[in-house]
Design an enzyme around this catalytic site. Structure first.
Site, PDB file in Angstrom:
ATOM      1  N   HIS A   1       7.757 -15.676 -54.399  1.00  0.00           N
ATOM      2  CA  HIS A   1       6.833 -16.058 -53.993  1.00  0.00           C
ATOM      3  C   HIS A   1       5.779 -15.970 -54.119  1.00  0.00           C
ATOM      4  CE1 HIS A   1       4.341 -12.804 -51.872  1.00  0.00           C
ATOM      5  NE2 HIS A   1       5.180 -12.044 -51.915  1.00  0.00           N
TER       6      HIS A   1
ATOM      7  N   ASP B   1       2.375 -17.148 -52.477  1.00  0.00           N
ATOM      8  CA  ASP B   1       1.429 -16.289 -52.158  1.00  0.00           C
ATOM      9  C   ASP B   1       1.120 -15.420 -52.482  1.00  0.00           C
ATOM     10  OD1 ASP B   1       3.664 -16.189 -50.539  1.00  0.00           O
ATOM     11  OD2 ASP B   1       2.584 -15.495 -49.209  1.00  0.00           O
TER      12      ASP B   1
ATOM     13  N   GLU C   1       5.084 -16.684 -47.449  1.00  0.00           N
ATOM     14  CA  GLU C   1       5.544 -15.052 -47.343  1.00  0.00           C
ATOM     15  C   GLU C   1       5.092 -14.143 -46.104  1.00  0.00           C
ATOM     16  OE1 GLU C   1       7.393 -11.287 -48.155  1.00  0.00           O
ATOM     17  OE2 GLU C   1       5.264 -11.979 -48.420  1.00  0.00           O
ATOM     18  N   GLU C   2       3.595 -14.231 -47.066  1.00  0.00           N
ATOM     19  CA  GLU C   2       2.873 -13.012 -46.171  1.00  0.00           C
ATOM     20  C   GLU C   2       2.462 -13.503 -45.288  1.00  0.00           C
ATOM     21  OE1 GLU C   2       2.273 -10.399 -47.912  1.00  0.00           O
ATOM     22  OE2 GLU C   2       2.649 -10.393 -50.417  1.00  0.00           O
TER      23      GLU C   2
END
Length: 490
Positions: A77, A79, A149-150
């Site tokens: 991902h 981020d 994602e986070e």
């Protein structure tokens, strides 16, 4: 651009990792890094797709002799979580991550006062290094780099998997070398808002800070028993309420829902003659917490500072009691463990973000939770508990980023091959585990159950904190392993 790792070529993993560190890419702000990956694909004459969500897919054809092998998806991902030391001036939206040259002698890459973004910048760096090196042997590759994602696996949720033909998926978003993940918990984010009436109060202002906690990832570290500064602040404020009159001016704790809060600050007002009583409560609570969490989180500190006298806008008596009721009754931490493995957390929740602010002349308590569970019914039950209490007290409750668990496959050709390659390279067996943290593999498994997946990565410590560090030697070993795995997959 200054480089701290010398003699790097545009096919080296750390060449791309440093490039990534120089591009701001916290959650919700990954466009620059996505555009960089698109330009990379154009430069290397690789087919590329960037969807409306910002996800990037880069395709590379199989090398000679590998044309008949199933395509492999390499996934990570774009981020990162942005956290920084107290007092550090750093804008994650405009400034690069500054790498710490001094840490190199100890074998680690770290940042100066901020999160490093190894989670998951190292996956992006791995993928770009593989794509850039035309000397490698591999099947057709489909590199999938997702956004946000986070903050709830939003990019993976939005991704159209019909764009992918791969049979195997390598998720490079884990941080324990030699441990291959084959299943994970599902989760969601809960956000609650509790409006309260304000009143004015004249008295002494004190700033109370609970700080120096370890914090950490709310999936990986929640099972250790590490406390949240947000939760401890609720306990301290209730202790104040039991001993003296106080009035809440503001609250601020945590940064993101999926990180255990290492710090929380409350501004309160009280009568001048009660200042010493407030100080005494803070000292007692600090002593109690240090005893209770000895060996788990030894640095817990409570600081109480006088800020002067004045007239303050504060939560009224009923509003203060509602806030205390919520903070003292909402659950935190491990709710249950697996019946098959007591060391594996099954269900948990984390109060990652806590704020009490003024908006449009009204007081508003905001809280952000990360809920995780391997059992969908348990996840749903825990979310309902939070929602019920919030609404009972007159608040609003919302959910977002709901993602499914990733169930372990009974048989996996990918796991079998990975185990064989690892044992051949290192002379020892790899471990295959399921974890409590959420991974995008859950989304992919739900959308495309036939995918054969594993998640792994190099050794990283204290991700989502400004103590995050990435093991240089481990990065190199895992890269070599990945190349051998791509050669071996049939």
């Amino acid at each position: 651009m200054e480089r701290i790792l010398e003699n790097l070529e545009p096919k080296d993993v750390f060449y791309y990792f440093e490039e990534i560190c120089n591009i701001p890419h916290v959650s919700y702000h990954t466009q620059q890094l996505g555009d960089y990956c698109v330009e990379f694909a154009k430069k290397h004459n690789l087919r590329c797709v960037k969807d409306d969500a910002g996800n990037v897919i880069i395709y590379k054809t199989a090398t000679q002799g590998y044309e008949d092998r199933p395509a492999v998806i390499i996934q990570g991902h774009l981020d990162m979580v942005g956290a920084k030391e107290d007092g550090l001036e750093h804008d994650f939206l405009t400034e690069p991550i500054k790498l710490d040259r001094a840490a190199l002698s100890e074998g680690f890459v770290t940042a100066v006062g901020t999160t490093l973004g190894g989670d998951d910048g190292i996956a992006v760096a791995y993928a770009l290094a593989i794509l850039a090196d035309n000397s490698l042997k591999h099947p057709a590759l489909e590199v999938v780099l997702t956004v946000d994602e986070e903050v709830g696996l939003l990019g993976a949720n939005a991704l159209d998997l019909s764009l992918l033909s791969g049979k195997y998926l390598l998720n490079l978003d884990s941080e324990d070398e030699g441990s291959f993940l084959t299943g994970c918990a599902g989760g969601l984010r809960s956000d609650l808002k509790l409006p309260v009436n304000l009143t004015e109060y004249e008295g002494s202002e004190l700033e109370i800070t609970i700080c120096n906690l370890l914090g950490g990832h709310s999936g990986a570290e929640i099972g250790t028993g590490r406390p949240s500064a947000n939760v401890l602040m609720g306990r301290l404020l209730k202790s104040l309420d039991d001993c003296s009159d106080f009035y809440l001016i503001s609250l601020e704790g945590g940064i993101v829902d999926n990180a255990i809060a290492p710090k929380c600050t409350a501004r309160v007002a009280c009568a001048p003659e009660d200042v010493q009583a407030v100080r005494t409560v803070c000292e007692r609570v600090c002593a109690d917490l240090r005893k209770e969490y000895a060996g788990i989180d030894d640095g817990i500190t409570v600081i109480c500072e006088e800020k002067g006298n004045g007239v303050y806008s504060v939560a009224d008596d009923i509003g203060r009691e509602k806030i205390l009721c919520l903070l003292r009754n909402l659950p935190y931490g491990v709710m249950s463990r697996s019946a098959l493995d007591i060391n594996l957390v099954e269900t948990s929740l984390n109060l990652g973000v806590l704020r009490f602010e003024k908006e449009n002349g009204e007081g508003l308590l905001k809280a952000g939770y990360s809920i995780r569970s391997s059992a969908e019914s348990a996840k749903r039950d825990l979310a309902d508990r939070i929602g019920y209490l919030t609404e009972f007290l007159g608040g609003e409750y919302e959910e977002s980023g709901d993602y499914p668990a990733w169930p372990r496959k009974a048989e996996s050709r990918l796991c079998e091959t990975a185990g064989e390659v690892y044992e051949r390279m290192y002379g020892k067996k790899a471990s295959f585990e399921t974890i409590h943290a959420g991974l995008e593999c859950g989304i992919f498994a739900d959308k495309k159950p036939e995918l054969d997946m594993i998640s792994y990565g190099p050794r990283m410590k204290d991700i989502h904190t400004f103590d995050e560090r990435l093991d240089i030697a481990s990065v190199k070993r895992v890269y070599e392993f990945t190349l051998k795995l791509l050669e071996a997959l049939r």
